[in-house]
Motif scaffolding. Sequence first.
Motif, mmCIF file in Angstrom:
data_model
loop_
_atom_site.group_PDB
_atom_site.id
_atom_site.type_symbol
_atom_site.label_atom_id
_atom_site.label_comp_id
_atom_site.label_asym_id
_atom_site.label_seq_id
_atom_site.Cartn_x
_atom_site.Cartn_y
_atom_site.Cartn_z
ATOM 1 N N PHE A 110 -1.586 -19.458 58.526
ATOM 2 C CA PHE A 110 -2.985 -19.703 58.155
ATOM 3 C C PHE A 110 -3.087 -20.736 57.033
ATOM 4 C CE2 PHE A 110 -6.964 -18.933 55.969
ATOM 5 C CZ PHE A 110 -7.852 -18.804 57.016
ATOM 6 N N PHE A 111 -2.304 -20.568 55.978
ATOM 7 C CA PHE A 111 -2.437 -21.441 54.807
ATOM 8 C C PHE A 111 -1.791 -22.803 54.990
ATOM 9 C CE2 PHE A 111 -2.717 -17.285 52.382
ATOM 10 C CZ PHE A 111 -4.098 -17.345 52.297
ATOM 11 N N MET A 112 -0.767 -22.897 55.832
ATOM 12 C CA MET A 112 -0.090 -24.178 56.009
ATOM 13 C C MET A 112 -1.034 -25.257 56.532
ATOM 14 S SD MET A 112 2.633 -25.476 55.278
ATOM 15 C CE MET A 112 3.365 -27.046 55.495
ATOM 16 N N PRO A 113 -1.771 -25.044 57.617
ATOM 17 C CA PRO A 113 -2.687 -26.104 58.061
ATOM 18 C C PRO A 113 -3.868 -26.284 57.108
ATOM 19 C CG PRO A 113 -2.925 -24.183 59.455
ATOM 20 C CD PRO A 113 -1.756 -23.930 58.554
ATOM 21 N N MET A 114 -4.202 -25.244 56.377
ATOM 22 C CA MET A 114 -5.292 -25.347 55.403
ATOM 23 C C MET A 114 -4.888 -26.281 54.267
ATOM 24 S SD MET A 114 -7.069 -22.139 53.545
ATOM 25 C CE MET A 114 -8.314 -22.303 52.304
ATOM 26 N N TYR A 138 -1.800 -32.026 58.593
ATOM 27 C CA TYR A 138 -1.305 -31.862 59.951
ATOM 28 C C TYR A 138 -1.757 -30.517 60.496
ATOM 29 C CZ TYR A 138 1.624 -35.615 58.282
ATOM 30 O OH TYR A 138 2.066 -36.776 57.737
ATOM 31 N N ARG A 139 -2.454 -30.562 61.603
ATOM 32 C CA ARG A 139 -2.925 -29.326 62.233
ATOM 33 C C ARG A 139 -2.566 -29.378 63.704
ATOM 34 N NH1 ARG A 139 -8.577 -29.144 58.997
ATOM 35 N NH2 ARG A 139 -7.614 -28.604 57.028
ATOM 36 N N ASN A 140 -1.452 -28.735 64.015
ATOM 37 C CA ASN A 140 -0.927 -28.804 65.353
ATOM 38 C C ASN A 140 -0.160 -27.513 65.627
ATOM 39 O OD1 ASN A 140 1.337 -29.345 67.260
ATOM 40 N ND2 ASN A 140 0.434 -31.388 67.332
ATOM 41 N N PHE A 141 -0.401 -26.904 66.766
ATOM 42 C CA PHE A 141 0.228 -25.639 67.123
ATOM 43 C C PHE A 141 1.752 -25.779 67.120
ATOM 44 C CE2 PHE A 141 1.571 -22.385 70.218
ATOM 45 C CZ PHE A 141 0.954 -21.274 69.668
ATOM 46 N N PHE A 142 2.259 -26.852 67.717
ATOM 47 C CA PHE A 142 3.706 -27.074 67.777
ATOM 48 C C PHE A 142 4.270 -27.297 66.379
ATOM 49 C CE2 PHE A 142 7.402 -29.877 68.237
ATOM 50 C CZ PHE A 142 8.193 -29.074 69.027
ATOM 51 N N TYR A 143 3.607 -28.115 65.575
ATOM 52 C CA TYR A 143 4.061 -28.405 64.214
ATOM 53 C C TYR A 143 4.112 -27.124 63.382
ATOM 54 C CZ TYR A 143 3.952 -30.355 59.471
ATOM 55 O OH TYR A 143 4.220 -30.642 58.158
ATOM 56 N N GLY A 201 3.693 -16.580 62.301
ATOM 57 C CA GLY A 201 3.218 -17.890 61.877
ATOM 58 C C GLY A 201 2.262 -18.505 62.887
ATOM 59 N N LEU A 202 2.574 -18.377 64.161
ATOM 60 C CA LEU A 202 1.692 -18.914 65.200
ATOM 61 C C LEU A 202 0.380 -18.128 65.279
ATOM 62 C CD1 LEU A 202 4.322 -19.739 67.954
ATOM 63 C CD2 LEU A 202 3.138 -21.334 66.430
ATOM 64 N N ALA A 203 0.450 -16.826 65.083
ATOM 65 C CA ALA A 203 -0.782 -16.013 65.056
ATOM 66 C C ALA A 203 -1.666 -16.434 63.881
ATOM 67 C CB ALA A 203 -0.439 -14.533 64.964
ATOM 68 N N GLY A 204 -1.055 -16.728 62.744
ATOM 69 C CA GLY A 204 -1.807 -17.206 61.590
ATOM 70 C C GLY A 204 -2.471 -18.537 61.874
ATOM 71 N N TYR A 205 -1.769 -19.417 62.584
ATOM 72 C CA TYR A 205 -2.349 -20.711 62.945
ATOM 73 C C TYR A 205 -3.555 -20.520 63.864
ATOM 74 C CZ TYR A 205 -3.015 -25.360 64.780
ATOM 75 O OH TYR A 205 -3.587 -26.551 65.155
ATOM 76 N N ILE A 206 -3.420 -19.636 64.834
ATOM 77 C CA ILE A 206 -4.542 -19.365 65.745
ATOM 78 C C ILE A 206 -5.727 -18.796 64.963
ATOM 79 C CG2 ILE A 206 -5.300 -17.888 67.661
ATOM 80 C CD1 ILE A 206 -2.386 -18.240 68.771
ATOM 81 N N ASN A 219 -11.669 -21.974 61.206
ATOM 82 C CA ASN A 219 -12.100 -23.350 60.996
ATOM 83 C C ASN A 219 -13.240 -23.708 61.948
ATOM 84 O OD1 ASN A 219 -11.865 -25.811 59.578
ATOM 85 N ND2 ASN A 219 -10.633 -26.684 61.221
ATOM 86 N N ALA A 220 -13.160 -23.261 63.197
ATOM 87 C CA ALA A 220 -14.228 -23.515 64.163
ATOM 88 C C ALA A 220 -15.522 -22.821 63.737
ATOM 89 C CB ALA A 220 -13.809 -23.050 65.556
ATOM 90 N N ILE A 221 -15.404 -21.595 63.241
ATOM 91 C CA ILE A 221 -16.587 -20.875 62.751
ATOM 92 C C ILE A 221 -17.194 -21.603 61.551
ATOM 93 C CG2 ILE A 221 -17.362 -18.751 61.620
ATOM 94 C CD1 ILE A 221 -15.257 -17.277 63.393
ATOM 95 N N ARG A 222 -16.346 -22.072 60.637
ATOM 96 C CA ARG A 222 -16.823 -22.811 59.456
ATOM 97 C C ARG A 222 -17.528 -24.092 59.867
ATOM 98 N NH1 ARG A 222 -15.334 -27.134 56.731
ATOM 99 N NH2 ARG A 222 -13.475 -27.411 57.991
#
Length: 156
Positions: A85-89, A93-98, A135-140, A146-149
């Motif tokens: 969650f916090f890494m893309p925040m 870089y905002r990418n599922f693979f990354y 980690g992937l669940a946090g990204y999702i 982010n979409a809600i915001r």
Amino acid sequence: MVKYKERKRLRILGKVLFVCYVLFIIYFLLFSEWYGRTGEMSEYRYNLVLFKEIRRFLTYRETLGTFAVLTNVVGNVVIFVPFGFFMPMASKYRNFFYDGMLSVSDSVFCVEVFQLLTRVGSFDVDDLLLNTIGGLAGYILFVICNAIRRRYHAKK
């Protein structure tokens, strides 16, 4: 101009929360007395067989107890959700693979290998899998929030 300042503040907040989270992870996974992390083991402990420890915990759940099973299986997922969650925040870089690769590398190099080399805890490929899923669940979760915001701000 307002959106830029808001994004910059959110990124700074993400970085601060991420640093706090990393400090928590370091303490909890490596030094926490609650999980017997005090002192070095005399031998290296590792598991290189995928699903071996997960299967063992589920097979002996009545002997080990529900708390031990949940702590090992669910806890290894949950503890890495904030990372995802916090890494893309905090990052541009905002990418599922990354984010998935960062979850793997963070888990392997910063936690699992350190535990193996210092003999505090053990290297476990099951933990690597569960940490990556967290980690992937946090990204999702981040993408959803982010979409809600964005939808909220678009209505303003």
